[in-house]
Design a protein around this motif. Sequence first.
Motif, PDB file in Angstrom:
ATOM      1  N   VAL A  52      37.701  25.016  36.980  1.00 32.23           N
ATOM      2  CA  VAL A  52      36.937  24.000  37.699  1.00 32.23           C
ATOM      3  C   VAL A  52      35.487  24.424  37.890  1.00 32.23           C
ATOM      4  CG1 VAL A  52      36.741  22.732  39.864  1.00 32.23           C
ATOM      5  CG2 VAL A  52      38.998  23.116  38.862  1.00 32.23           C
ATOM      6  N   ALA A  53      35.244  25.701  38.211  1.00 34.14           N
ATOM      7  CA  ALA A  53      33.871  26.173  38.430  1.00 34.14           C
ATOM      8  C   ALA A  53      33.005  25.960  37.201  1.00 34.14           C
ATOM      9  CB  ALA A  53      33.878  27.648  38.828  1.00 34.14           C
ATOM     10  N   ASP A  54      33.577  26.186  36.040  1.00 28.86           N
ATOM     11  CA  ASP A  54      32.821  26.023  34.793  1.00 28.86           C
ATOM     12  C   ASP A  54      32.591  24.550  34.471  1.00 28.86           C
ATOM     13  OD1 ASP A  54      32.708  28.906  33.928  1.00 28.86           O
ATOM     14  OD2 ASP A  54      34.871  28.640  34.095  1.00 28.86           O
ATOM     15  N   ILE A  55      33.512  23.680  34.926  1.00 30.62           N
ATOM     16  CA  ILE A  55      33.365  22.245  34.684  1.00 30.62           C
ATOM     17  C   ILE A  55      32.224  21.679  35.515  1.00 30.62           C
ATOM     18  CG2 ILE A  55      34.479  19.995  34.975  1.00 30.62           C
ATOM     19  CD1 ILE A  55      37.133  21.324  34.337  1.00 30.62           C
ATOM     20  N   ILE A  56      32.105  22.109  36.774  1.00 29.41           N
ATOM     21  CA  ILE A  56      31.105  21.519  37.669  1.00 29.41           C
ATOM     22  C   ILE A  56      29.733  22.168  37.538  1.00 29.41           C
ATOM     23  CG2 ILE A  56      32.872  20.873  39.347  1.00 29.41           C
ATOM     24  CD1 ILE A  56      31.874  23.212  41.090  1.00 29.41           C
ATOM     25  N   ALA A  57      29.643  23.377  36.953  1.00 30.51           N
ATOM     26  CA  ALA A  57      28.361  24.071  36.839  1.00 30.51           C
ATOM     27  C   ALA A  57      27.464  23.399  35.807  1.00 30.51           C
ATOM     28  CB  ALA A  57      28.588  25.534  36.477  1.00 30.51           C
ATOM     29  N   ASN A  58      26.191  23.295  36.122  1.00 36.16           N
ATOM     30  CA  ASN A  58      25.243  22.687  35.196  1.00 36.16           C
ATOM     31  C   ASN A  58      24.820  23.637  34.085  1.00 36.16           C
ATOM     32  OD1 ASN A  58      25.250  20.247  36.554  1.00 36.16           O
ATOM     33  ND2 ASN A  58      23.469  20.750  37.812  1.00 36.16           N
ATOM     34  N   ALA A  59      25.134  24.909  34.237  1.00 36.01           N
ATOM     35  CA  ALA A  59      24.814  25.917  33.227  1.00 36.01           C
ATOM     36  C   ALA A  59      25.983  26.895  33.137  1.00 36.01           C
ATOM     37  CB  ALA A  59      23.524  26.651  33.585  1.00 36.01           C
ATOM     38  N   PRO A  60      26.153  27.566  31.992  1.00 35.89           N
ATOM     39  CA  PRO A  60      27.244  28.531  31.852  1.00 35.89           C
ATOM     40  C   PRO A  60      27.206  29.604  32.943  1.00 35.89           C
ATOM     41  CG  PRO A  60      26.223  28.097  29.728  1.00 35.89           C
ATOM     42  CD  PRO A  60      25.359  27.435  30.751  1.00 35.89           C
ATOM     43  N   LEU A  61      28.382  29.964  33.450  1.00 40.15           N
ATOM     44  CA  LEU A  61      28.478  30.939  34.529  1.00 40.15           C
ATOM     45  C   LEU A  61      28.866  32.319  34.002  1.00 40.15           C
ATOM     46  CD1 LEU A  61      30.422  28.873  37.212  1.00 40.15           C
ATOM     47  CD2 LEU A  61      27.952  29.264  37.081  1.00 40.15           C
ATOM     48  N   PRO A  62      28.375  33.379  34.653  1.00 41.20           N
ATOM     49  CA  PRO A  62      28.834  34.728  34.299  1.00 41.20           C
ATOM     50  C   PRO A  62      30.319  34.881  34.615  1.00 41.20           C
ATOM     51  CG  PRO A  62      26.841  34.796  35.636  1.00 41.20           C
ATOM     52  CD  PRO A  62      27.339  33.395  35.693  1.00 41.20           C
ATOM     53  N   GLN A  63      30.925  35.873  34.034  1.00 43.09           N
ATOM     54  CA  GLN A  63      32.336  36.166  34.286  1.00 43.09           C
ATOM     55  C   GLN A  63      32.545  36.561  35.744  1.00 43.09           C
ATOM     56  OE1 GLN A  63      34.573  35.808  31.784  1.00 43.09           O
ATOM     57  NE2 GLN A  63      36.317  36.225  33.121  1.00 43.09           N
ATOM     58  N   ARG A  64      33.602  36.010  36.371  1.00 46.70           N
ATOM     59  CA  ARG A  64      33.937  36.404  37.738  1.00 46.70           C
ATOM     60  C   ARG A  64      35.075  37.419  37.726  1.00 46.70           C
ATOM     61  NH1 ARG A  64      32.893  31.607  35.847  1.00 46.70           N
ATOM     62  NH2 ARG A  64      34.639  30.492  36.742  1.00 46.70           N
ATOM     63  N   THR A  65      35.118  38.235  38.764  1.00 45.75           N
ATOM     64  CA  THR A  65      36.185  39.226  38.912  1.00 45.75           C
ATOM     65  C   THR A  65      37.392  38.566  39.551  1.00 45.75           C
ATOM     66  OG1 THR A  65      34.592  41.021  39.174  1.00 45.75           O
ATOM     67  CG2 THR A  65      36.849  41.447  39.896  1.00 45.75           C
ATOM     68  N   LEU A  66      38.521  38.591  38.856  1.00 44.84           N
ATOM     69  CA  LEU A  66      39.734  37.934  39.346  1.00 44.84           C
ATOM     70  C   LEU A  66      40.450  38.813  40.363  1.00 44.84           C
ATOM     71  CD1 LEU A  66      41.752  35.558  39.122  1.00 44.84           C
ATOM     72  CD2 LEU A  66      42.886  36.840  37.294  1.00 44.84           C
ATOM     73  N   TYR A  67      40.653  38.271  41.554  1.00 39.79           N
ATOM     74  CA  TYR A  67      41.442  38.940  42.596  1.00 39.79           C
ATOM     75  C   TYR A  67      42.897  38.472  42.528  1.00 39.79           C
ATOM     76  CZ  TYR A  67      43.064  40.232  47.305  1.00 39.79           C
ATOM     77  OH  TYR A  67      43.770  40.749  48.373  1.00 39.79           O
ATOM     78  N   SER A  68      43.060  37.137  42.361  1.00 42.68           N
ATOM     79  CA  SER A  68      44.398  36.559  42.257  1.00 42.68           C
ATOM     80  C   SER A  68      44.276  35.162  41.676  1.00 42.68           C
ATOM     81  CB  SER A  68      45.064  36.489  43.634  1.00 42.68           C
ATOM     82  OG  SER A  68      46.336  35.857  43.558  1.00 42.68           O
ATOM     83  N   GLU A  69      45.332  34.710  41.023  1.00 44.55           N
ATOM     84  CA  GLU A  69      45.388  33.347  40.503  1.00 44.55           C
ATOM     85  C   GLU A  69      46.556  32.634  41.158  1.00 44.55           C
ATOM     86  OE1 GLU A  69      44.700  31.436  36.197  1.00 44.55           O
ATOM     87  OE2 GLU A  69      46.599  32.498  36.342  1.00 44.55           O
ATOM     88  N   GLN A  70      46.281  31.471  41.739  1.00 46.13           N
ATOM     89  CA  GLN A  70      47.292  30.723  42.470  1.00 46.13           C
ATOM     90  C   GLN A  70      47.470  29.331  41.874  1.00 46.13           C
ATOM     91  OE1 GLN A  70      49.104  32.003  45.156  1.00 46.13           O
ATOM     92  NE2 GLN A  70      48.089  33.930  44.573  1.00 46.13           N
ATOM     93  N   SER A  71      48.697  28.842  41.888  1.00 46.66           N
ATOM     94  CA  SER A  71      48.985  27.501  41.381  1.00 46.66           C
ATOM     95  C   SER A  71      48.948  26.460  42.491  1.00 46.66           C
ATOM     96  CB  SER A  71      50.356  27.474  40.699  1.00 46.66           C
ATOM     97  OG  SER A  71      51.370  27.873  41.599  1.00 46.66           O
ATOM     98  N   SER A  72      48.704  26.903  43.737  1.00 48.54           N
ATOM     99  CA  SER A  72      48.642  26.001  44.883  1.00 48.54           C
ATOM    100  C   SER A  72      47.334  26.224  45.634  1.00 48.54           C
ATOM    101  CB  SER A  72      49.825  26.249  45.823  1.00 48.54           C
ATOM    102  OG  SER A  72      49.603  25.675  47.103  1.00 48.54           O
TER     103      SER A  72
END
Length: 320
Positions: free
Chosen positions: A222-242
């Motif tokens: 979602v962050a990449d969809i809403i950003a007007n320019a390409p974003l740097p890589q983020r550090t993943l802490y956790s991925e949640q489906s909810s």
Amino acid sequence: MGDEITNKLGQQVYNKLPMLDLNLLRVFCTVCQHSSITRAAEQLGLTQSSVSNAINRLKHALECELFIRVGRGIEPTAIGTHIFDTVQPMLDTIEQTLMGIKAFDPSTSKRVFTIYANEAVIDLLQPQLDNALAHLSVRVVLRNSPVFEAEQFQDLQMQKVDLVIDIVPPKLKMFSCQKVAQERIVCVVRQGHPVIKNHLSRDDYFAAEHVMYRFHRDNMRVADIIANAPLPQRTLYSEQSSLLSMLSLISKSNAIGIAPYIFTQNYAELFKLTLLELPFETRPIDLYSIWPTKHALDKSCIWLRKTIVELIEKAYNLST
């Protein structure tokens, strides 16, 4: 080449038309749509062998190859593509005409509609839906959208669901859509965060660990969809489906995340969260109601689409 195919096919169909079973064309078009005998059989409620037999009967009737195998699937030949492009719109027109004739009364109908939507939309829409349907016989079930959009469009095409509410409009002409709402995305941090207080800098955002929502569209988060320019890589802490699980985890850690403003605002006090503007240029998220184009004149589907649009507008107006 196209004229040669058309002329050859036209003569074959003309010669065979008195004996041609037109039901074979419906089976053929369904196989074309799915590029799979298995999925076509599932949609048609037939066995795989029945579908294969129907395709072979049509092949022998027209005396031409209709499909070629490509990888694990099948694709129509040039002649097959021409048949599909010509016949499918006719079948859709017939189906729309018949659907338009059939009456629908939500006060007496026992039909159960199914809608795919993301968690934030369901959270807002469900109370409105409960009130709207309280004195009606018809039922509407809201289900969480699949992580990847290909699955939801396949289920919509196979009529496993009646409507999809999503953030990305369909690309195929077999689906139609209407924009129904707009939502902005905010950054979410726990109250008392050791670094991030009442303002979020770009450096702090990308230096933090991120709790990410497992939701992909166009192969992007979602962050990449809403950003007007390409974003740097983020550090993943956790991925949640909810989304609720994501907010809960953010409230117990120094990780941050992004979420829809209205949904998160409703739970900010419960989870003791702070909502901050994102430190990069963004665009709002659009929400679309999506349905099969061939159901455009179906009175029951028209009622569903109209009802959902009205309830979504009401839900978002009450929450802003």
